[in-house]
Design a protein around this motif. Structure first.
Motif, PDB file in Angstrom:
ATOM      1  N   ALA A   1       0.841  -1.196   0.000  1.00 17.48           N
ATOM      2  CA  ALA A   1       0.000   0.000   0.000  1.00 17.48           C
ATOM      3  C   ALA A   1       0.877   1.247   0.000  1.00 17.48           C
ATOM      4  CB  ALA A   1      -0.922   0.002   1.210  1.00 17.48           C
ATOM      5  N   PRO A   2       0.401   2.348  -0.588  1.00 17.30           N
ATOM      6  CA  PRO A   2       1.238   3.543  -0.699  1.00 17.30           C
ATOM      7  C   PRO A   2       1.305   4.374   0.574  1.00 17.30           C
ATOM      8  CG  PRO A   2      -0.912   3.958  -1.664  1.00 17.30           C
ATOM      9  CD  PRO A   2      -0.894   2.503  -1.284  1.00 17.30           C
ATOM     10  N   VAL A   3       2.475   4.958   0.780  1.00 18.83           N
ATOM     11  CA  VAL A   3       2.679   6.023   1.762  1.00 18.83           C
ATOM     12  C   VAL A   3       2.919   7.277   0.932  1.00 18.83           C
ATOM     13  CG1 VAL A   3       4.064   6.859   3.693  1.00 18.83           C
ATOM     14  CG2 VAL A   3       3.724   4.398   3.378  1.00 18.83           C
ATOM     15  N   VAL A   4       2.200   8.350   1.199  1.00 19.88           N
ATOM     16  CA  VAL A   4       2.270   9.535   0.347  1.00 19.88           C
ATOM     17  C   VAL A   4       2.636  10.775   1.152  1.00 19.88           C
ATOM     18  CG1 VAL A   4       0.548   8.559  -1.217  1.00 19.88           C
ATOM     19  CG2 VAL A   4      -0.181  10.137   0.568  1.00 19.88           C
ATOM     20  N   ASP A   5       3.121  11.799   0.433  1.00 23.99           N
ATOM     21  CA  ASP A   5       3.417  13.069   1.091  1.00 23.99           C
ATOM     22  C   ASP A   5       2.177  13.948   1.050  1.00 23.99           C
ATOM     23  OD1 ASP A   5       3.283  14.150  -1.489  1.00 23.99           O
ATOM     24  OD2 ASP A   5       5.452  14.389  -1.689  1.00 23.99           O
ATOM     25  N   ARG A   6       2.305  15.208   1.494  1.00 26.79           N
ATOM     26  CA  ARG A   6       1.135  16.072   1.595  1.00 26.79           C
ATOM     27  C   ARG A   6       0.589  16.513   0.244  1.00 26.79           C
ATOM     28  NH1 ARG A   6       0.130  17.283   6.911  1.00 26.79           N
ATOM     29  NH2 ARG A   6       1.440  15.894   8.137  1.00 26.79           N
ATOM     30  N   GLN A   7       1.338  16.269  -0.820  1.00 22.97           N
ATOM     31  CA  GLN A   7       0.857  16.558  -2.173  1.00 22.97           C
ATOM     32  C   GLN A   7       0.277  15.302  -2.836  1.00 22.97           C
ATOM     33  OE1 GLN A   7       4.180  17.832  -1.232  1.00 22.97           O
ATOM     34  NE2 GLN A   7       2.864  19.477  -0.479  1.00 22.97           N
ATOM     35  N   LEU A   8       0.064  14.261  -2.025  1.00 28.59           N
ATOM     36  CA  LEU A   8      -0.439  12.980  -2.515  1.00 28.59           C
ATOM     37  C   LEU A   8       0.487  12.352  -3.549  1.00 28.59           C
ATOM     38  CD1 LEU A   8      -4.317  13.437  -2.755  1.00 28.59           C
ATOM     39  CD2 LEU A   8      -2.988  12.383  -0.933  1.00 28.59           C
ATOM     40  N   ARG A   9       1.781  12.551  -3.380  1.00 28.04           N
ATOM     41  CA  ARG A   9       2.779  11.884  -4.214  1.00 28.04           C
ATOM     42  C   ARG A   9       3.292  10.669  -3.456  1.00 28.04           C
ATOM     43  NH1 ARG A   9       7.021  16.548  -5.401  1.00 28.04           N
ATOM     44  NH2 ARG A   9       7.036  16.420  -3.116  1.00 28.04           N
ATOM     45  N   VAL A  10       3.405   9.551  -4.150  1.00 26.89           N
ATOM     46  CA  VAL A  10       3.866   8.321  -3.507  1.00 26.89           C
ATOM     47  C   VAL A  10       5.343   8.441  -3.158  1.00 26.89           C
ATOM     48  CG1 VAL A  10       4.146   5.829  -3.762  1.00 26.89           C
ATOM     49  CG2 VAL A  10       2.158   6.968  -4.781  1.00 26.89           C
ATOM     50  N   VAL A  11       5.673   8.188  -1.898  1.00 24.99           N
ATOM     51  CA  VAL A  11       7.072   8.207  -1.459  1.00 24.99           C
ATOM     52  C   VAL A  11       7.554   6.817  -1.078  1.00 24.99           C
ATOM     53  CG1 VAL A  11       6.948  10.600  -0.676  1.00 24.99           C
ATOM     54  CG2 VAL A  11       6.490   8.749   0.950  1.00 24.99           C
ATOM     55  N   GLY A  12       6.633   5.889  -0.830  1.00 28.58           N
ATOM     56  CA  GLY A  12       7.048   4.552  -0.452  1.00 28.58           C
ATOM     57  C   GLY A  12       5.903   3.564  -0.499  1.00 28.58           C
ATOM     58  N   LEU A  13       6.267   2.285  -0.389  1.00 28.57           N
ATOM     59  CA  LEU A  13       5.307   1.188  -0.330  1.00 28.57           C
ATOM     60  C   LEU A  13       5.534   0.427   0.962  1.00 28.57           C
ATOM     61  CD1 LEU A  13       5.841  -0.187  -3.958  1.00 28.57           C
ATOM     62  CD2 LEU A  13       4.046   1.393  -3.218  1.00 28.57           C
ATOM     63  N   VAL A  14       4.454   0.057   1.639  1.00 29.12           N
ATOM     64  CA  VAL A  14       4.588  -0.659   2.901  1.00 29.12           C
ATOM     65  C   VAL A  14       5.369  -1.953   2.688  1.00 29.12           C
ATOM     66  CG1 VAL A  14       3.335  -1.904   4.705  1.00 29.12           C
ATOM     67  CG2 VAL A  14       2.530   0.334   3.944  1.00 29.12           C
ATOM     68  N   HIS A  15       6.410  -2.136   3.487  1.00 26.08           N
ATOM     69  CA  HIS A  15       7.263  -3.319   3.392  1.00 26.08           C
ATOM     70  C   HIS A  15       7.035  -4.280   4.550  1.00 26.08           C
ATOM     71  CE1 HIS A  15      10.774  -5.880   2.974  1.00 26.08           C
ATOM     72  NE2 HIS A  15      11.185  -5.524   4.180  1.00 26.08           N
ATOM     73  N   GLY A  16       7.089  -3.780   5.770  1.00 24.93           N
ATOM     74  CA  GLY A  16       6.922  -4.674   6.914  1.00 24.93           C
ATOM     75  C   GLY A  16       7.222  -3.973   8.220  1.00 24.93           C
ATOM     76  N   GLY A  17       7.673  -4.755   9.201  1.00 23.84           N
ATOM     77  CA  GLY A  17       7.903  -4.229  10.539  1.00 23.84           C
ATOM     78  C   GLY A  17       6.800  -4.686  11.468  1.00 23.84           C
ATOM     79  N   ALA A  18       6.991  -4.455  12.760  1.00 18.42           N
ATOM     80  CA  ALA A  18       6.029  -4.923  13.762  1.00 18.42           C
ATOM     81  C   ALA A  18       4.622  -4.406  13.500  1.00 18.42           C
ATOM     82  CB  ALA A  18       6.498  -4.507  15.150  1.00 18.42           C
ATOM     83  N   THR A  19       4.502  -3.152  13.070  1.00 21.73           N
ATOM     84  CA  THR A  19       3.188  -2.583  12.751  1.00 21.73           C
ATOM     85  C   THR A  19       3.133  -2.158  11.287  1.00 21.73           C
ATOM     86  OG1 THR A  19       3.898  -0.370  13.480  1.00 21.73           O
ATOM     87  CG2 THR A  19       2.806  -1.787  15.115  1.00 21.73           C
ATOM     88  N   CYS A  20       3.896  -2.856  10.456  1.00 22.74           N
ATOM     89  CA  CYS A  20       3.989  -2.521   9.025  1.00 22.74           C
ATOM     90  C   CYS A  20       4.466  -1.079   8.837  1.00 22.74           C
ATOM     91  CB  CYS A  20       2.652  -2.714   8.326  1.00 22.74           C
ATOM     92  SG  CYS A  20       2.055  -4.406   8.326  1.00 22.74           S
ATOM     93  N   SER A  21       5.334  -0.609   9.725  1.00 30.14           N
ATOM     94  CA  SER A  21       5.727   0.799   9.718  1.00 30.14           C
ATOM     95  C   SER A  21       6.926   1.104   8.833  1.00 30.14           C
ATOM     96  CB  SER A  21       6.041   1.254  11.151  1.00 30.14           C
ATOM     97  OG  SER A  21       7.096   0.487  11.701  1.00 30.14           O
TER      98      SER A  21
END
Length: 219
Positions: free
Chosen positions: A166-186
């Motif tokens: 799922a996408p992580v976006v900045d305040r301009q709704l531009r994709v900066v990353g994709l969820v990879h993993g971690g304890a809370t998918c962080s």
């Protein structure tokens, strides 16, 4: 710093977000972020429609083997298929080209990495609808499960099972990353390095389709 959560309803403009410096960002249409997020079929992962609406990015670990095609489900239940462009296991990014333009507003890719302390947005899967999260980039650093990424995104987001890709976006709704993993998918894998390639592919595809239409018209 904990993630702030905001109710997410289609069509409501989210304008009450506050960035780290205390300034209010432009109003954001949360529906755009939600509708650009797609589900992989079959599977338990997400992805995002980017740039020209003909390309979808997801986490490579969501894609088993080396598939030549993929099927996706949009927010409204419509399904689209596409073909593989590349699967980068070391950076956990996969790109697919859709057979038709997705009938939603695609999200652009940010051309640079976000910086620690920067406010970001995350919504995750839409089944069931969650809450829009105002999250923060805590740091950039190495992640053992991302050997090809020198600067993974360590955020404060709280994901759920199935949010990978799922996408992580900045305040301009531009994709900066994709969820990879971690304890809370962080932890998210960054996408900035792929922006020039995806934009080039989108431009080439557009030119090819224009030439094909002109040929069909006898020009």
């Amino acid at each position: 710093m904990r993630a702030k959560r905001f109710s997410l309803y289609p069509g409501i403009l989210i304008g009450a977000l506050v960035v780290a410096c205390g300034a209010a960002p432009p109003e954001l249409d949360a529906r755009v972020l939600r509708e650009a997020t797609v589900l992989l079929v079959p599977g338990h992962c997400a992805g995002v429609v980017v740039e020209d609406g003909r390309h979808v990015m997801t986490a490579a670990h969501c894609v088993a083997g080396n598939p030549q095609s993929i099927e996706l489900e949009l927010h409204g239940g419509e399904r689209l298929s596409g073909t593989s462009v590349f699967i980068d296991r070391s950076r956990d990014v996969a790109l697919f080209r859709l057979d038709a333009v997705a009938p939603i507003t695609a999200l652009p890719l940010a051309p640079q990495l976000p910086q620690p302390g920067e406010g970001l947005l995350f919504a995750g899967r839409y089944d069931p609808p969650g809450e829009l999260q105002e999250v923060w980039l805590e740091r950039l650093g190495r992640c053992p499960s991302l050997p090809g990424v020198p600067q993974a995104l360590f955020t404060t987001l709280h994901g759920e099972k199935g949010d990978s890709g799922a996408p992580v976006v900045d305040r301009q709704l531009r994709v900066v990353g994709l969820v990879h993993g971690g304890a809370t998918c962080s932890i998210a894998t960054p996408t900035a390095a792929f922006a020039p390639l995806v934009q080039q592919l989108a431009a080439e595809l557009s030119s090819t389709e224009v030439a094909r239409r002109d040929l069909a018209r006898g020009r």
